[in-house]
Motif scaffolding. Structure first.
Motif, PDB file in Angstrom:
ATOM      1  N   LYS A 255      25.794  48.916  38.171  1.00  0.00           N
ATOM      2  CA  LYS A 255      25.498  50.546  37.961  1.00  0.00           C
ATOM      3  C   LYS A 255      25.614  51.283  36.602  1.00  0.00           C
ATOM      4  O   LYS A 255      27.027  50.014  35.607  1.00  0.00           O
ATOM      5  CB  LYS A 255      26.430  51.677  38.242  1.00  0.00           C
ATOM      6  N   PRO A 256      25.031  50.974  35.327  1.00  0.00           N
ATOM      7  CA  PRO A 256      25.117  50.846  33.764  1.00  0.00           C
ATOM      8  C   PRO A 256      26.325  51.838  33.558  1.00  0.00           C
ATOM      9  O   PRO A 256      25.939  53.053  34.418  1.00  0.00           O
ATOM     10  CB  PRO A 256      23.526  51.344  33.106  1.00  0.00           C
ATOM     11  N   LEU A 257      26.710  51.994  32.780  1.00  0.00           N
ATOM     12  CA  LEU A 257      27.880  53.067  31.668  1.00  0.00           C
ATOM     13  C   LEU A 257      27.002  53.918  31.824  1.00  0.00           C
ATOM     14  O   LEU A 257      26.283  53.950  30.245  1.00  0.00           O
ATOM     15  CB  LEU A 257      29.118  52.271  30.972  1.00  0.00           C
ATOM     16  N   LEU A 266      34.120  45.481  26.916  1.00  0.00           N
ATOM     17  CA  LEU A 266      35.752  44.767  28.121  1.00  0.00           C
ATOM     18  C   LEU A 266      34.988  44.822  29.342  1.00  0.00           C
ATOM     19  O   LEU A 266      34.563  44.161  30.706  1.00  0.00           O
ATOM     20  CB  LEU A 266      36.556  45.927  28.493  1.00  0.00           C
ATOM     21  N   PHE A 267      33.578  46.024  29.382  1.00  0.00           N
ATOM     22  CA  PHE A 267      32.570  46.016  31.189  1.00  0.00           C
ATOM     23  C   PHE A 267      31.637  45.903  30.480  1.00  0.00           C
ATOM     24  O   PHE A 267      30.587  46.688  30.291  1.00  0.00           O
ATOM     25  CB  PHE A 267      33.774  47.080  31.438  1.00  0.00           C
ATOM     26  N   GLY A 268      30.504  45.566  31.815  1.00  0.00           N
ATOM     27  CA  GLY A 268      29.296  45.169  31.792  1.00  0.00           C
ATOM     28  C   GLY A 268      29.011  46.382  32.392  1.00  0.00           C
ATOM     29  O   GLY A 268      27.264  45.679  32.768  1.00  0.00           O
ATOM     30  N   GLY A 269      29.935  47.313  32.804  1.00  0.00           N
ATOM     31  CA  GLY A 269      28.984  48.740  34.582  1.00  0.00           C
ATOM     32  C   GLY A 269      30.098  48.490  34.993  1.00  0.00           C
ATOM     33  O   GLY A 269      31.140  48.334  35.685  1.00  0.00           O
ATOM     34  N   ALA A 270      29.582  49.020  35.968  1.00  0.00           N
ATOM     35  CA  ALA A 270      30.434  49.485  37.595  1.00  0.00           C
ATOM     36  C   ALA A 270      29.388  49.199  38.952  1.00  0.00           C
ATOM     37  O   ALA A 270      28.218  49.011  38.879  1.00  0.00           O
ATOM     38  CB  ALA A 270      30.808  51.239  37.451  1.00  0.00           C
ATOM     39  N   THR A 271      30.628  49.271  39.697  1.00  0.00           N
ATOM     40  CA  THR A 271      29.707  48.961  40.772  1.00  0.00           C
ATOM     41  C   THR A 271      30.275  49.886  41.758  1.00  0.00           C
ATOM     42  O   THR A 271      31.819  50.666  41.854  1.00  0.00           O
ATOM     43  CB  THR A 271      29.973  48.193  41.725  1.00  0.00           C
ATOM     44  N   ILE A 272      29.836  50.690  43.487  1.00  0.00           N
ATOM     45  CA  ILE A 272      30.348  51.364  43.796  1.00  0.00           C
ATOM     46  C   ILE A 272      30.935  50.059  44.786  1.00  0.00           C
ATOM     47  O   ILE A 272      29.696  50.521  46.013  1.00  0.00           O
ATOM     48  CB  ILE A 272      29.610  52.661  44.788  1.00  0.00           C
ATOM     49  N   GLY A 274      32.576  50.037  49.142  1.00  0.00           N
ATOM     50  CA  GLY A 274      32.090  50.034  50.358  1.00  0.00           C
ATOM     51  C   GLY A 274      33.462  51.312  50.783  1.00  0.00           C
ATOM     52  O   GLY A 274      32.029  52.108  51.546  1.00  0.00           O
ATOM     53  N   ASP A 275      34.099  51.991  49.990  1.00  0.00           N
ATOM     54  CA  ASP A 275      35.020  52.193  50.382  1.00  0.00           C
ATOM     55  C   ASP A 275      34.778  54.033  49.615  1.00  0.00           C
ATOM     56  O   ASP A 275      35.459  55.003  50.133  1.00  0.00           O
ATOM     57  CB  ASP A 275      36.616  52.453  50.886  1.00  0.00           C
ATOM     58  N   GLY A 276      33.529  53.983  49.133  1.00  0.00           N
ATOM     59  CA  GLY A 276      33.260  54.949  47.975  1.00  0.00           C
ATOM     60  C   GLY A 276      33.398  54.668  46.651  1.00  0.00           C
ATOM     61  O   GLY A 276      34.035  55.504  46.239  1.00  0.00           O
ATOM     62  N   THR A 277      35.261  54.355  46.329  1.00  0.00           N
ATOM     63  CA  THR A 277      35.399  53.815  45.017  1.00  0.00           C
ATOM     64  C   THR A 277      34.951  53.580  44.216  1.00  0.00           C
ATOM     65  O   THR A 277      33.672  52.619  44.254  1.00  0.00           O
ATOM     66  CB  THR A 277      36.568  53.478  45.539  1.00  0.00           C
ATOM     67  N   VAL A 278      34.920  53.755  42.523  1.00  0.00           N
ATOM     68  CA  VAL A 278      34.379  52.971  41.707  1.00  0.00           C
ATOM     69  C   VAL A 278      34.869  51.432  40.915  1.00  0.00           C
ATOM     70  O   VAL A 278      36.728  51.608  40.754  1.00  0.00           O
ATOM     71  CB  VAL A 278      33.500  53.590  40.888  1.00  0.00           C
ATOM     72  N   ALA A 279      34.240  50.253  40.772  1.00  0.00           N
ATOM     73  CA  ALA A 279      35.477  49.070  40.595  1.00  0.00           C
ATOM     74  C   ALA A 279      34.297  49.506  39.089  1.00  0.00           C
ATOM     75  O   ALA A 279      32.985  49.248  38.911  1.00  0.00           O
ATOM     76  CB  ALA A 279      35.088  48.492  41.541  1.00  0.00           C
ATOM     77  N   LEU A 280      34.903  49.058  38.270  1.00  0.00           N
ATOM     78  CA  LEU A 280      34.407  48.247  36.858  1.00  0.00           C
ATOM     79  C   LEU A 280      34.230  46.830  37.218  1.00  0.00           C
ATOM     80  O   LEU A 280      34.847  46.478  37.288  1.00  0.00           O
ATOM     81  CB  LEU A 280      35.271  48.770  35.919  1.00  0.00           C
ATOM     82  N   ILE A 281      33.170  46.292  36.252  1.00  0.00           N
ATOM     83  CA  ILE A 281      32.834  44.979  36.187  1.00  0.00           C
ATOM     84  C   ILE A 281      33.193  44.602  34.723  1.00  0.00           C
ATOM     85  O   ILE A 281      32.824  44.890  33.847  1.00  0.00           O
ATOM     86  CB  ILE A 281      30.729  45.126  36.549  1.00  0.00           C
ATOM     87  N   LEU A 282      33.852  43.777  35.208  1.00  0.00           N
ATOM     88  CA  LEU A 282      33.986  42.997  33.748  1.00  0.00           C
ATOM     89  C   LEU A 282      33.436  42.071  33.031  1.00  0.00           C
ATOM     90  O   LEU A 282      33.006  41.223  33.805  1.00  0.00           O
ATOM     91  CB  LEU A 282      35.300  41.002  33.594  1.00  0.00           C
ATOM     92  N   ASP A 283      32.720  42.485  31.808  1.00  0.00           N
ATOM     93  CA  ASP A 283      32.433  41.336  30.797  1.00  0.00           C
ATOM     94  C   ASP A 283      33.464  40.216  29.864  1.00  0.00           C
ATOM     95  O   ASP A 283      33.914  40.416  29.550  1.00  0.00           O
ATOM     96  CB  ASP A 283      31.830  41.989  29.791  1.00  0.00           C
ATOM     97  N   ALA A 284      33.037  39.333  30.626  1.00  0.00           N
ATOM     98  CA  ALA A 284      33.875  37.521  30.327  1.00  0.00           C
ATOM     99  C   ALA A 284      33.475  37.568  28.633  1.00  0.00           C
ATOM    100  O   ALA A 284      34.955  37.798  28.573  1.00  0.00           O
ATOM    101  CB  ALA A 284      33.023  36.785  31.302  1.00  0.00           C
ATOM    102  N   LEU A 285      32.889  37.802  28.381  1.00  0.00           N
ATOM    103  CA  LEU A 285      33.178  37.112  26.408  1.00  0.00           C
ATOM    104  C   LEU A 285      32.669  38.916  25.957  1.00  0.00           C
ATOM    105  O   LEU A 285      34.058  38.533  24.958  1.00  0.00           O
ATOM    106  CB  LEU A 285      31.645  37.454  25.844  1.00  0.00           C
ATOM    107  N   GLY A 286      33.119  40.249  26.493  1.00  0.00           N
ATOM    108  CA  GLY A 286      33.347  41.607  25.717  1.00  0.00           C
ATOM    109  C   GLY A 286      34.867  40.917  26.054  1.00  0.00           C
ATOM    110  O   GLY A 286      35.389  41.472  24.934  1.00  0.00           O
TER     111      GLY A 286
END
Length: 595
Positions: A255-257, A266-272, A274-286
């Motif tokens: 999911k785009p920020l 630092l982050f390339g987006g986010a994802t929801i 299975g339990d409904g919580t949001v996890a940020l996606i780390l951008d390795a280069l950033g």
């Protein structure tokens, strides 16, 4: 006109190649022009304030080439409608990175430039590793994930070293920078503010602060004594992230920020989850760019100089080998530099084309090699007995030769060893074995992976044992320098089979005297050698014999960016990995085709 002066065809050529590689589309644009002018780029970058002269001194050649992607950078003398404004390359890099891709550039002055674009096949769903720090979930795209390291004992934890206030993991002989995710993202401060806010709310509503203490204990139960490190790679940089928990790999929907958060590279987006919580996606280069700017780490070259220079003192190379067991119940070694992946294949997926067993891997057919049969061992291989033995999976070492994948089916993949190589070829009794080496007081036979592949007779694989002589090489003289008689003989024999006149030396000082007394068209040298190492030999040739423009090709197991930069400064023209025989031969053919 300039091309003709350089001995090239009047018309230039640009090659564009696209292919699927490791879940990405790779696009290569290659030209045979004059290449990038390193000094001109550096001069303009300093002039425009993009870098300082102090910074330039610690930059590698590739780092300097990457400066052309900097905003506002241009070497054009005049600004026109199509050039000079310094936005073109910046826009390309920025937009490719926005969709999770990367851009790399390589150039050789007078010979041409290669630009490689890597773009994810899918932008909506990506495989990722889910980790936790301070009870917060984060996703790391598998595209950037190299391996997972778990340190449990005090001895293992001692592999983490603190140098000039920064932490490094000594991983298989190399220093890898590591960062603590919770500390870099200030998660502890965030949780403390959250705790105080909840405590204030509970108090105002008549609640009990004791509940908060229990909650804090509940959070801390996840913390254990082991250290979990995810090793990542991005744009040829390797580093590690320390996390508290490693959960599982998942296919995540990206999911785009929000636009207001776009500047958080630092982050390339986010994802929801299975339990409904949001996890940020780390951008390795950033992430790397952000923490590096904050911590101002010393360059890898400086760290190597301070900590690893001792490796050259005894003159023997430190070699990484993958240890495997074959059907004769003996342990064999494979040079780790040639290993692409370790896999376990489902036997039911094996197909055959004629007598050749193959398996579909990364959307391409991969030939499977019977190592025992190739080495003429008496015992039957797993590839022959898996059906009658009803084996569930086949351990496979995937190697890449000449751009093609091959699978070596083995009985067991055991471990990785790091040892000072002192190979002995006096006891070699069969084709396909390089020699023997002692590891943990055991005699290990090192497999010649290239020769094993050649012996399959697969179309398109060059047989380096039966190379035809070329008449144009008959009057060309090459000096090969290596303290290992096995490597030295292997290279000498191969070059002689191509038609070259070949002399050899055991170490740098002997070679230096030979160069003084004779004319050579090429110097091929190892790096780690007693008396005078390869760096010292190249430096002496360049400094003491200023009119000698002999090309110098280094072949070594030391192949990091820092080793290559150190070699370039010493005087190496080319720097290749020792075990990659085909690449060494191809490079030598390329060198003499330019004459």
């Amino acid at each position: 006109y300039e091309r003709e002066l350089a001995g090239k065809n009047k018309e230039g050529t640009v090659w564009v190649k696209a292919y699927n590689e490791s879940g990405q589309v790779t696009i290569e644009i290659v030209d045979d022009g004059k290449g990038l002018d390193r000094d001109r780029i550096a001069e303009k970058a300093i002039e425009k304030g993009i870098i300082t002269e102090d910074k330039l001194a610690s930059m590698t050649e590739n780092d300097i080439y990457e400066l052309i992607f900097s905003p506002g950078f241009s070497t054009a003398e005049k600004i026109t409608n199509i050039s000079g404004r310094g936005v073109g390359m910046d826009v390309v890099k920025t937009n490719i990175e926005k969709i999770g891709g990367s851009v790399h550039i390589q150039s050789e002055q007078s010979f041409g430039t290669t630009i490689k674009l890597r773009i994810p096949l899918t932008l909506a769903i990506v495989p990722a590793l889910v980790v936790k720090s301070s009870n917060e979930s984060f996703a790391i795209p598998q595209l950037n994930l190299v391996e997972l390291v778990r340190l449990e004992t005090d001895e293992e934890k001692g592999l983490i070293e603190n140098i000039q206030g920064s932490e490094f993991l000594r991983l298989r002989g190399s220093l890898t920078p590591i960062f603590r995710l919770s500390q870099e993202l200030k998660l502890a401060d965030l949780h403390e503010k959250s705790r105080l806010l909840r405590q204030a709310l509970d108090t105002s509503l008549g609640g009990s602060p004791a509940l908060e203490e229990n909650s804090e204990v509940e959070e801390n139960k996840f913390v254990n004594d082991s250290i979990n490190i995810a090793i990542l790679t991005t744009e040829d940089h390797y580093y590690g992230i320390i996390v508290e928990e490693i959960l599982d790999t998942q296919e995540i929907v990206v999911k785009p920020l929000n636009s207001s958060l776009k500047k958080l590279n630092l982050f390339g987006g986010a994802t929801i989850m299975g339990d409904g919580t949001v996890a940020l996606i780390l951008d390795a280069l950033g992430f790397l760019a952000t923490v590096s700017d904050v911590k101002k780490h010393k360059s890898d070259a400086e760290i190597k100089t301070e900590t690893d220079e001792v490796i050259l003192e005894d003159g023997y190379e430190e070699q990484e080998n993958l240890l495997i067991r074959l059907a004769d119940d003996r342990i064999y070694g494979l040079p780790l530099s040639l290993v692409a992946r370790l896999e376990e294949f489902d036997p039911s997926k094996i197909e055959r084309t004629g007598k050749q067993p193959i398996i579909r891997y990364l959307d391409a057919p991969v030939p499977l090699i019977d190592v025992e049969d190739t080495l003429r061992l008496e015992n039957k291989s797993l590839l022959k007995t898996y059906q009658e033995d009803k084996v569930d999976s086949l351990p496979c070492v995937v190697i890449n030769i000449g751009g093609k994948n091959f699978g070596l089916i083995v009985q067991e993949i055991m471990d990785i060893s790091i040892n000072k190589v002192n190979l002995d070829d006096t006891a070699v009794d069969r084709d396909g074995i390089l020699g023997t080496v002692f590891i943990n007081d055991k005699t290990i036979s090192l497999i010649d992976v290239y020769r094993v592949v050649e012996m399959q007779g697969i179309k398109g694989v060059k047989d380096t044992q039966n190379i035809k002589k070329h008449e144009e090489y008959f009057n060309k003289r090459i000096l090969v320098v290596d303290d290992s008689s096995m490597y030295r003989n292997m290279i000498v024999t191969t070059l002689q089979s191509m038609g070259f006149l070949v002399d050899s030396a055991k170490q740098g000082e002997e070679a230096y005297q030979m160069i003084k007394d004779a004319d050579y068209n090429l110097l091929v040298t190892d790096i780690e050698m007693p008396v005078m190492n390869g760096y010292e030999l190249a430096k002496n040739v360049r400094e003491d014999m200023k009119n000698n423009d002999i090309p110098i090709l280094a072949i070594s197991t030391r192949f990091s960016d820092d080793d290559q930069e150190k070699g370039r400064k010493a005087g190496f023209d080319y720097h290749l990995e020792k075990f990659k025989k085909h690449e060494v031969i191809d490079k030598i053919e390329q060198i003499f085709s330019k004459e």
